[in-house]
Scaffold this motif. Structure first.
Motif, short mmCIF file in Angstrom:
data_model
loop_
_atom_site.label_atom_id
_atom_site.label_comp_id
_atom_site.label_asym_id
_atom_site.label_seq_id
_atom_site.Cartn_x
_atom_site.Cartn_y
_atom_site.Cartn_z
N MET A 295 0.83 -1.22 0.00
CA MET A 295 0.00 0.00 0.00
C MET A 295 0.87 1.27 0.00
N ASP A 296 1.99 1.21 0.71
CA ASP A 296 2.89 2.37 0.78
C ASP A 296 3.85 2.46 -0.40
N GLY A 297 3.77 1.47 -1.30
CA GLY A 297 4.65 1.50 -2.47
C GLY A 297 6.09 1.12 -2.15
N ASP A 298 6.29 0.45 -1.03
CA ASP A 298 7.66 0.09 -0.62
C ASP A 298 8.20 -1.15 -1.34
N VAL A 299 7.30 -2.03 -1.77
CA VAL A 299 7.72 -3.26 -2.47
C VAL A 299 6.82 -3.45 -3.69
N SER A 300 7.25 -4.33 -4.60
CA SER A 300 6.46 -4.58 -5.81
C SER A 300 5.17 -5.32 -5.45
N THR A 301 4.21 -5.28 -6.35
CA THR A 301 2.89 -5.86 -6.06
C THR A 301 2.89 -7.39 -6.12
N ASN A 302 4.00 -8.00 -6.63
CA ASN A 302 4.06 -9.48 -6.62
C ASN A 302 5.08 -9.98 -5.60
N PHE A 303 5.46 -9.13 -4.66
CA PHE A 303 6.38 -9.48 -3.56
C PHE A 303 5.75 -10.59 -2.72
N THR A 304 6.57 -11.51 -2.20
CA THR A 304 6.02 -12.62 -1.40
C THR A 304 6.54 -12.58 0.04
N VAL A 305 5.80 -13.23 0.93
CA VAL A 305 6.26 -13.42 2.31
C VAL A 305 6.12 -14.90 2.66
N SER A 306 7.20 -15.47 3.21
CA SER A 306 7.20 -16.89 3.60
C SER A 306 7.06 -17.01 5.11
N VAL A 307 6.28 -17.99 5.54
CA VAL A 307 6.04 -18.22 6.97
C VAL A 307 6.25 -19.70 7.27
N ASN A 308 6.99 -19.99 8.33
CA ASN A 308 7.19 -21.39 8.74
C ASN A 308 5.96 -21.90 9.48
N VAL A 309 5.49 -23.08 9.08
CA VAL A 309 4.32 -23.69 9.74
C VAL A 309 4.72 -25.04 10.30
N SER A 310 4.47 -25.22 11.60
CA SER A 310 4.82 -26.47 12.28
C SER A 310 3.79 -27.56 11.99
N ALA A 311 4.24 -28.82 12.05
CA ALA A 311 3.32 -29.95 11.86
C ALA A 311 2.19 -29.89 12.88
N ARG A 312 2.48 -29.41 14.10
CA ARG A 312 1.46 -29.32 15.15
C ARG A 312 0.32 -28.38 14.77
N GLN A 313 0.61 -27.36 13.95
CA GLN A 313 -0.44 -26.40 13.57
C GLN A 313 -1.50 -27.04 12.68
N PHE A 314 -1.13 -28.14 12.02
CA PHE A 314 -2.10 -28.82 11.15
C PHE A 314 -3.05 -29.69 11.96
N GLU A 315 -2.72 -29.92 13.23
CA GLU A 315 -3.58 -30.77 14.06
C GLU A 315 -4.86 -30.06 14.47
N GLY A 316 -4.80 -28.74 14.61
CA GLY A 316 -6.01 -27.97 14.95
C GLY A 316 -6.85 -27.80 13.71
N SER A 317 -8.03 -27.25 13.88
CA SER A 317 -8.93 -27.12 12.73
C SER A 317 -8.94 -25.70 12.16
N ASP A 318 -8.16 -24.79 12.77
CA ASP A 318 -8.34 -23.39 12.39
C ASP A 318 -7.28 -22.82 11.45
N LEU A 319 -6.29 -23.63 11.01
CA LEU A 319 -5.22 -23.09 10.18
C LEU A 319 -5.73 -22.49 8.87
N ILE A 320 -6.62 -23.22 8.19
CA ILE A 320 -7.14 -22.73 6.91
C ILE A 320 -7.92 -21.43 7.11
N GLU A 321 -8.70 -21.38 8.18
CA GLU A 321 -9.49 -20.18 8.49
C GLU A 321 -8.57 -18.99 8.80
N VAL A 322 -7.52 -19.24 9.58
CA VAL A 322 -6.56 -18.17 9.93
C VAL A 322 -5.90 -17.62 8.67
N VAL A 323 -5.47 -18.52 7.78
CA VAL A 323 -4.83 -18.10 6.53
C VAL A 323 -5.81 -17.30 5.66
N SER A 324 -7.03 -17.80 5.51
CA SER A 324 -8.04 -17.11 4.68
C SER A 324 -8.32 -15.70 5.20
#
Length: 464
Positions: A295-324
């Motif tokens: 929004m501030d024009g600091d990076v290009s519009t196709n810039f990406t951000v990577s996040v580490n996700v633990s195997a334990r996070q897949f055990e709960g039911s809310d990961l997909i909802e949190v990402v969405s």
């Protein structure tokens, strides 16, 4: 003497009386059986956690009145899950019964052996003489380890399992719960130090256990207290030479210990379940930050951000909802978010459906530390993966180790043949960077390009 003819009423009365006595006896037997079931493990017949804790409390009180010591041994089988997974639960049950029998044979007549559930057993040794306690316990622990280690035949298979044992020795000043906690901590140390051994809880472990308890409780509120912060490490495109994205890395600004790196707290977060709160914070904050940069024009519009996700996070039911929700509130297109998972996560059945759902959303999936775990061509082909990250241990030798060069070249060939992007981690010198470019690697990150930096430093590094 006179004979008395029994009347039908008297017969009925006697029959009722006998029936009532029989009911009373049956009821007493039933109550006894119920009491036994409530306090004993149904599989092995050993006392359960509830009865053991009660007996330990009584023993602790007795030790406080006399000049004796008690010891608790916490026993956890190594590789039990492998037997269960490969031969089935019936085989696992047979193994547990076998182990219970061996524990009975090795222990002293005065010891109490209990099963806490799963593959956890506990032994209580009472009324130990302070002079000889250490020797008695060392002797017993070694006997138990040797006995458990002997092969056993189960379902036609010869199986060997070992055990990790933690010991706490205390007088009557320590409560039952404290002794169990200390023995448990010592058992984890035995696991960490190579398994198939025993460790005794001492001052060093006590200090580390207290620190761990403090960390556990602090982690629960760290995200709501604003103590978690993100730093970002740039990822460079080796073809264009421009910064194309960042990897978000969490730090804990601890109120008393200062800035903590993930190595200090992520393992505890995973073991206690706090990883969900920490992980969800990272996803939300990383997406939100990228949205602000764009929004501030600091990076290009196709810039990406990577996040580490633990195997334990897949055990709960809310990961997909949190990402969405994170994508929706930040205004990012799904492909701008890259979720990094380890190879081990692909081995967890619960994670596969969630990964597919996330991939269907348009989110990119990266395999982190590729080549150090379980990956095979089968997994890369079968599961929704977009990016492979070459582990730094293979990047290290580029320029002087032909084996590392061959491995990196093979991973690049494999990745590109499957239509995947390949990113090299841990690039620390120009020789490695030139070798990666020459081999056709797509992207790279490491200290040569930039160390992880606060969000405020990214705009000056990444020009759109």
């Amino acid at each position: 003497g006179e004979t008395h003819e029994v009347t039908p009423d008297e017969v009925a009365f006697m029959e009722t009386l006998i029936a009532l006595c029989s009911i009373a006896v049956d009821r007493k037997e039933y109550e006894t059986r119920l009491t036994h079931q409530a306090h004993h493990d149904s599989l092995t017949g050993l006392p359960n956690r509830s009865l053991f804790t009660e007996l330990l409390s009584i023993a602790t009180g007795r030790a406080s009145r006399g000049n004796t010591l008690n010891a608790v041994m916490f026993i956890d089988l190594d590789r039990f899950k492998e037997v269960n997974d490969s031969l089935g639960h019936d085989a696992g049950d047979e193994l547990l019964i076998n182990v219970a029998s061996r524990l009975r044979e090795c222990s002293r007549a005065s010891d109490t052996i209990a099963r806490f559930g799963g593959d956890e057993f506990v032994v209580l040794c009472e009324d130990l003489d302070p002079e000889s306690a250490s020797g008695v316990i060392t002797d017993l622990a070694e006997r138990l380890l040797t006995s458990i280690d002997q092969p056993m035949v189960i379902k036609g298979h010869s199986i060997r399992v070992s055990a990790s044992v933690g010991v706490s020795i205390n007088g009557g000043s320590d409560k039952a719960a404290g002794m169990l906690r200390d023995a448990d901590a010592a058992m984890y140390k035995a696991k960490k130090n190579g398994k198939a051994r025993f460790e005794v809880f001492g001052d060093e472990l006590r200090s580390s256990a207290l620190n761990r308890l403090e960390m556990e409780s602090g982690l629960r509120s760290a995200s709501t207290n604003g103590e978690l912060v993100l730093e970002y490490q740039p990822v460079i495109n080796l073809v264009t030479g421009s910064i194309e994205g960042v990897e978000a890395l969490v730090r804990w600004l601890h109120p008393t210990q200062g800035m903590l790196q993930p190595a200090s707290f992520i393992e505890i977060a995973e073991e206690t379940g706090a990883i969900s709160e920490v992980g969800n914070f990272v996803i939300r904050e990383a997406c939100s930050q990228l949205g602000r940069w764009i929004m501030d024009g600091d990076v290009s519009t196709n810039f990406t951000v990577s996040v580490n996700v633990s195997a334990r996070q897949f055990e709960g039911s809310d990961l997909i909802e949190v990402v969405s929700q994170a994508l929706a509130s930040s205004g990012l297109t799904p492909s701008q978010l890259v979720l990094e998972i380890t190879e081990g996560t692909l081995m967890v059945p619960a994670s596969i459906d969630a990964l597919r759902a996330l991939h269907d959303l348009g989110v990119q999936v990266a395999i982190d530390d590729f080549g150090t775990g379980y990956s095979s061509l089968y997994y890369l082909k079968r599961f929704p993966v977009d990016i492979v990250k070459i582990d730094r241990s293979f990047v290290d030798g580029l320029g002087h180790d032909p084996d590392d060069e061959a491995i990196v070249s093979a991973v690049l060939g494999l990745g590109h043949a499957l239509g995947l992007l390949v990113v090299a981690e841990g690039v620390e010198n120009e020789t490695q960077m030139q070798a990666l470019s020459a081999l056709g690697c797509d992207s790279a990150q490491g200290f040569l390009i930039s160390r992880p930096v606060p969000a405020s430093a990214i705009p000056s590094i990444a020009t759109p």
